[in-house]
Design a protein around this motif. Structure first.
Motif, short mmCIF file in Angstrom:
data_model
loop_
_atom_site.label_atom_id
_atom_site.label_comp_id
_atom_site.label_asym_id
_atom_site.label_seq_id
_atom_site.Cartn_x
_atom_site.Cartn_y
_atom_site.Cartn_z
N LEU A 59 -8.03 6.86 -4.55
CA LEU A 59 -6.59 6.64 -4.49
C LEU A 59 -6.08 6.72 -3.06
O LEU A 59 -5.23 5.94 -2.64
N ALA A 60 -6.62 7.64 -2.26
CA ALA A 60 -6.19 7.79 -0.87
C ALA A 60 -6.53 6.54 -0.07
O ALA A 60 -5.74 6.08 0.77
N ASP A 61 -7.72 5.96 -0.33
CA ASP A 61 -8.11 4.73 0.38
C ASP A 61 -7.18 3.58 0.02
O ASP A 61 -6.78 2.80 0.88
N ARG A 62 -6.86 3.48 -1.26
CA ARG A 62 -5.97 2.40 -1.69
C ARG A 62 -4.58 2.58 -1.12
O ARG A 62 -3.93 1.62 -0.72
N LEU A 63 -4.07 3.82 -1.04
CA LEU A 63 -2.76 4.09 -0.48
C LEU A 63 -2.75 3.79 1.02
O LEU A 63 -1.80 3.19 1.54
N ARG A 64 -3.80 4.17 1.72
CA ARG A 64 -3.91 3.87 3.15
C ARG A 64 -3.94 2.36 3.37
O ARG A 64 -3.31 1.83 4.27
N TRP A 65 -4.68 1.66 2.51
CA TRP A 65 -4.74 0.20 2.59
C TRP A 65 -3.34 -0.40 2.38
O TRP A 65 -2.93 -1.31 3.08
N PHE A 66 -2.60 0.11 1.42
CA PHE A 66 -1.28 -0.41 1.13
C PHE A 66 -0.35 -0.22 2.34
O PHE A 66 0.37 -1.13 2.73
N TYR A 67 -0.36 0.96 2.94
CA TYR A 67 0.52 1.20 4.09
C TYR A 67 0.07 0.44 5.32
O TYR A 67 0.86 0.03 6.15
N TRP A 68 -1.24 0.21 5.47
CA TRP A 68 -1.75 -0.47 6.65
C TRP A 68 -1.50 -1.97 6.57
O TRP A 68 -1.03 -2.59 7.52
N TYR A 69 -1.81 -2.59 5.44
CA TYR A 69 -1.72 -4.04 5.30
C TYR A 69 -0.50 -4.50 4.50
O TYR A 69 -0.21 -5.70 4.46
#
Length: 79
Positions: free
Chosen positions: A67-77
């Motif tokens: 979930l943390a990776d997906r959230l980081r991906w969302f905020y980054w891209y």
């Protein structure tokens, strides 16, 4: 009681609808013509001369990650 229908009223209403529809078609056609005339050249056409078209592709999204990776991906891209 008998219902009285006025042909003159119906004809004026029908005339208004026909004139309104014709004016609407003329205005929308004129708008389309202006948009086509003013719009810039197609942005995805083949470049001319020595111009190059460069694409930047995004890395693969972590669909199966935490979930943390997906959230980081969302905020980054932003996806």
């Amino acid at each position: 009681m008998m219902m009285v229908l006025s042909i003159r009223k119906w004809a004026s209403k029908l005339f208004f609808i026909v004139v309104f529809t014709a004016a609407l078609l003329v205005v929308t056609g004129g708008y389309r013509f202006l948009v086509d005339a003013i719009s810039p050249v197609h942005p995805y056409r083949e470049p001319k001369g020595e111009a190059l078209k460069v694409f930047l592709t995004d890395p693969e999204s972590p669909e199966g990650g935490h979930l943390a990776d997906r959230l980081r991906w969302f905020y980054w891209y932003g996806e």
